[in-house]
Design an enzyme around this catalytic site. Structure first.
Site, PDB file in Angstrom:
ATOM      1  N   ASP A  52      15.099 -18.952 -16.470  1.00  0.00           N
ATOM      2  CA  ASP A  52      14.056 -19.922 -16.755  1.00  0.00           C
ATOM      3  C   ASP A  52      12.844 -19.675 -15.856  1.00  0.00           C
ATOM      4  O   ASP A  52      12.948 -19.737 -14.628  1.00  0.00           O
ATOM      5  CB  ASP A  52      14.610 -21.332 -16.527  1.00  0.00           C
ATOM      6  CG  ASP A  52      13.685 -22.420 -17.022  1.00  0.00           C
ATOM      7  OD1 ASP A  52      12.497 -22.130 -17.270  1.00  0.00           O
ATOM      8  OD2 ASP A  52      14.142 -23.567 -17.164  1.00  0.00           O
ATOM      9  N   GLU A  85       1.799 -11.039 -35.750  1.00  0.00           N
ATOM     10  CA  GLU A  85       0.440 -11.569 -35.802  1.00  0.00           C
ATOM     11  C   GLU A  85      -0.330 -10.980 -36.972  1.00  0.00           C
ATOM     12  O   GLU A  85      -1.052 -11.688 -37.691  1.00  0.00           O
ATOM     13  CB  GLU A  85      -0.267 -11.259 -34.484  1.00  0.00           C
ATOM     14  CG  GLU A  85      -1.633 -11.872 -34.333  1.00  0.00           C
ATOM     15  CD  GLU A  85      -2.243 -11.561 -32.978  1.00  0.00           C
ATOM     16  OE1 GLU A  85      -3.381 -12.009 -32.737  1.00  0.00           O
ATOM     17  OE2 GLU A  85      -1.594 -10.870 -32.166  1.00  0.00           O
ATOM     18  N   ASP A 102       7.158 -21.090 -28.365  1.00  0.00           N
ATOM     19  CA  ASP A 102       7.683 -21.989 -29.387  1.00  0.00           C
ATOM     20  C   ASP A 102       6.730 -23.175 -29.540  1.00  0.00           C
ATOM     21  O   ASP A 102       6.445 -23.873 -28.572  1.00  0.00           O
ATOM     22  CB  ASP A 102       9.070 -22.485 -28.968  1.00  0.00           C
ATOM     23  CG  ASP A 102       9.822 -23.159 -30.102  1.00  0.00           C
ATOM     24  OD1 ASP A 102       9.180 -23.927 -30.858  1.00  0.00           O
ATOM     25  OD2 ASP A 102      11.036 -22.938 -30.237  1.00  0.00           O
TER      26      ASP A 102
END
EC number: 2.1.1.33
Length: 271
Positions: free
Chosen positions: A145, A244, A168
């Protein structure tokens, strides 16, 4: 960066035990929490998912992790010059997907070190393999993390930049509190960014882009590099990803944000 939004799988704290279908495990940092325990509980830098690890990725993890890997365990402050073997500027990238764009940016700018943090095991193995094949000594991969990495393992002012590409978006309103780019996160990041360091975010989710722009603009530790404010054109140093490009072909809008860490003036001495 990846070809989809970053929703990485939580990997084992030690990649010597690579598991294709292992149970999610999260590193436990020290109890001290200057950023606020409530912040850590509701915001992580990733969303767990499960993916298969290929034989090539597993091989790269086994061989290269001892050389170029960093476990985010919250137990020590990392000496970045020792980690990279030089004192060049270090940019932290949070969430890199399969690592193709990270590798391209590292190749294009060999004088900048990239500390790429994610918990997606296949992506970690893939990026390590790319770094080896393309001879990119300026990449290190961190497992865990990134909130814990920032808070517990990086020294104040040690980063020359921060990259968060296509995180996200947590599109449901009740999940907006889980988005990474929030005031609390920026306050934490600001303590680790040197004055003048640039935060570069990109997203194809317009409501999230607007939120990013709002919170970055309002934060006292950052200033927009775009004259007059607003979104930035995609800089040449950020390559167009396959994901993208597909979105642009469908008419999706991708927004980049470039904000600089402010150097606050010291108050004049009394008297």
């Amino acid at each position: 960066m990846s070809d989809s939004h970053h929703t990485p799988e939580a990997a084992s704290a030690s990649l010597r035990h690579v598991r294709a279908k292992g149970e999610p495990r999260f590193p436990d940092g020290p109890k001290a929490d200057p950023a606020g325990s409530h912040f850590e509980r509701r915001i992580r830098s990733f969303q767990p998912r499960r993916s298969r690890v290929t034989a090539g990725q597993a091989d790269a993890l086994q061989r290269l992790w001892p050389l170029w890997g960093l476990d985010i365990d919250g137990r020590r402050v990392v000496d970045l010059a020792e980690l990279f073997g030089n004192a060049r500027p270090v940019v932290l990238e949070i969430g890199f997907g399969m690592g193709e764009t990270t590798a391209r940016m590292a190749a294009a700018d060999p004088d900048t070190n990239i500390l790429a943090a994610d918990v997606h095991t296949p992506g970690q193995g893939n990026l390590l393999g790319l770094a080896e094949r393309q001879e990119l000594p300026n990449i290190r991969v961190a497992n865990g993390d990134a909130i814990i990495l920032l808070r517990e393992m990086l020294a104040p002012g040690s980063l020359a930049g921060l990259r968060v590409y296509f995180p996200d978006p947590w599109p449901k309103k009740r999940h907006h509190k889980r988005r990474l780019i929030q005031p609390e996160f920026l306050t934490l990041a600001a303590t680790r960014l040197a004055p003048g360091a640039v935060v570069h975010c990109a997203t194809d989710w317009e409501p999230y882009a607007e939120q990013m722009l709002d919170v970055l603009t309002a934060h006292p530790d950052f200033e927009n590099t775009v004259p007059g404010g607003g979104f930035a054109p995609r800089p040449e140093h950020r390559p167009l990803t396959r994901f993208e490009g597909q979105g642009l072909d469908k008419g999706h809008v991708v927004n980049d944000l470039l904000f600089r860490r402010v150097q606050h003036k010291e108050p004049p001495p009394n008297g």
